[in-house]
Design a protein around this motif. Structure first.
Motif, PDB file in Angstrom:
ATOM      1  N   VAL A 208      17.627 -64.712   0.256  1.00  0.00           N
ATOM      2  CA  VAL A 208      17.286 -63.587   1.133  1.00  0.00           C
ATOM      3  C   VAL A 208      17.077 -62.304   0.329  1.00  0.00           C
ATOM      4  N   HIS A 209      17.532 -62.332  -0.932  1.00  0.00           N
ATOM      5  CA  HIS A 209      17.508 -61.121  -1.748  1.00  0.00           C
ATOM      6  C   HIS A 209      16.270 -60.994  -2.639  1.00  0.00           C
TER       7      HIS A 209
ATOM      8  N   THR B 123      23.799 -52.418  -4.708  1.00  0.00           N
ATOM      9  CA  THR B 123      22.963 -52.357  -3.507  1.00  0.00           C
ATOM     10  C   THR B 123      21.607 -53.019  -3.699  1.00  0.00           C
ATOM     11  N   SER B 124      21.408 -53.727  -4.805  1.00  0.00           N
ATOM     12  CA  SER B 124      20.078 -54.266  -5.094  1.00  0.00           C
ATOM     13  C   SER B 124      19.606 -55.256  -4.032  1.00  0.00           C
ATOM     14  N   GLY B 125      20.530 -55.916  -3.339  1.00  0.00           N
ATOM     15  CA  GLY B 125      20.140 -56.883  -2.329  1.00  0.00           C
ATOM     16  C   GLY B 125      20.028 -56.327  -0.933  1.00  0.00           C
ATOM     17  N   SER B 126      20.368 -55.062  -0.763  1.00  0.00           N
ATOM     18  CA  SER B 126      20.332 -54.470   0.575  1.00  0.00           C
ATOM     19  C   SER B 126      18.895 -54.344   1.080  1.00  0.00           C
ATOM     20  N   THR B 127      18.697 -54.696   2.331  1.00  0.00           N
ATOM     21  CA  THR B 127      17.357 -54.656   2.908  1.00  0.00           C
ATOM     22  C   THR B 127      17.442 -54.628   4.430  1.00  0.00           C
ATOM     23  N   GLU B 128      16.438 -54.069   5.050  1.00  0.00           N
ATOM     24  CA  GLU B 128      16.366 -54.018   6.509  1.00  0.00           C
ATOM     25  C   GLU B 128      16.240 -55.412   7.136  1.00  0.00           C
ATOM     26  N   HIS B 129      15.840 -56.402   6.326  1.00  0.00           N
ATOM     27  CA  HIS B 129      15.592 -57.744   6.842  1.00  0.00           C
ATOM     28  C   HIS B 129      16.722 -58.726   6.533  1.00  0.00           C
TER      29      HIS B 129
END
Length: 320
Positions: free
Chosen positions: A97-98, A280-286
């Motif tokens: 997902v990242h 936070t590199s994997g943070s995303t709206e999706h």
């Protein structure tokens, strides 16, 4: 007879929750993001979506119904794997997902270091106009991606847009798109001296713990940049600090650290050749939709039929 139960411990948009309810129509769905709400359900849920480090392990150990845990992260090193393996519980991770947000972060760090953006941001705070130390560019350089999984492949794809030479390190030498040459982890000493950028995207396992320390930084070019978005414990941080201060390497972009949050006493905060992001590199709206729609609900099709889970099933022996 009590209905089978799913415990979901992360907030979900109502539309996603409805998709879960639709696929598990005969099940009891508990959507509880606070400990006082989820606690009583740890003892009898068959599926848990979203592992929490604050889970009461006594309840987990007493739960004879628990069969499957879908984590909310790609890494599983914080889970009590020994205990869960003895109970033969399936674990599926959020690996994959990242790929987009982390590969974007990798190139944000890579380009920021290359084009001195971090220096200019600091100068902006003091209204300092200084463009004397800018000369590097990323095009046609060599990037070494240590860990060619989903994130590594997406990073390699972007690198090709910069006409970069892409070297990949992974256990399988099966050719893959966007990677010019593959090496195994045993050949790391051959890879590091030829890379202008070294990007770590590995999971934390017994084999990767402190994989990068003094010897590895000495093998790198003095003009090389080191980027770590994998896990902080893959790097011996004191050795990295020494390499950055001594000029053994040119700079680093770091999203993960041995101790998090990064301690205020860490020298990394004050080094001008370092860019720090707070894991936070994997943070995303999706994020939630990808975990639920692309992993959990796809696996659920097979789980409900009693068939092996095809996506991100963790191998306890490998640790990922």
């Amino acid at each position: 007879m009590n209905s089978r139960k799913i415990l979901i411990t992360h907030p979900l948009h109502p539309s996603l929750l409805e998709k879960v309810k639709s696929q598990f129509s005969a099940w009891q769905i508990i959507h509880a993001s606070k400990q006082d709400e989820w606690q009583e359900h740890l003892i009898d849920s068959e599926i848990i979506v979203g592992w929490r480090n604050s889970f009461d392990m006594q309840s987990i150990n007493q739960n004879d119904q628990l069969k499957w845990i879908q984590t909310w992260s790609a890494g599983i090193n914080t889970l009590p794997l020994d205990q869960l393996s003895k109970k033969n519980i399936f674990i599926t991770s959020a690996n994959g997902v990242h790929s987009y947000p982390i590969s974007e972060t990798i190139f944000a760090l890579l380009l920021g270091l290359t084009r001195n953006i971090h220096t200019y941001v600091r100068n902006q705070q003091t209204k300092k106009w200084d463009g004397t130390d800018i000369k590097l560019e990323a095009h046609k350089k060599t990037i070494g991606i240590i860990g060619v999984g989903a994130i590594g492949l997406e990073t390699a794809k972007i690198a090709k847009a910069f006409d970069m030479h892409v070297i990949g390190v992974r256990n399988s030498l099966k050719p893959t798109d966007y990677v010019d040459k593959l090496y195994t982890s045993n050949q790391l000493a051959e890879v590091l001296p030829i890379c202008d950028y070294v990007v770590v995207t590995l999971p934390l396992t017994d084999d990767t713990y402190h994989l990068f320390q003094k010897e590895q930084f000495q093998q790198m070019k003095k003009s090389a940049f080191f980027i770590n978005i994998g896990r902080g414990e893959i790097v011996k941080e004191d050795d990295l600090v020494e390499a950055l201060i001594s000029g053994e390497i040119l700079g680093a972009g770091l999203d993960v650290f041995e101790t998090e949050p990064l301690q205020q006493s860490s020298p990394l905060w004050d080094l001008e050749n370092v860019i720090i992001t707070p894991h936070t590199s994997g943070s995303t709206e999706h994020y939630s939709s990808r975990v639920i729609e692309e992993i959990f609900l796809q696996n659920a099709i097979y789980y409900l039929k009693g068939e092996p889970l095809p996506i991100n099933l963790v191998d306890y022996h490998k640790g990922y």
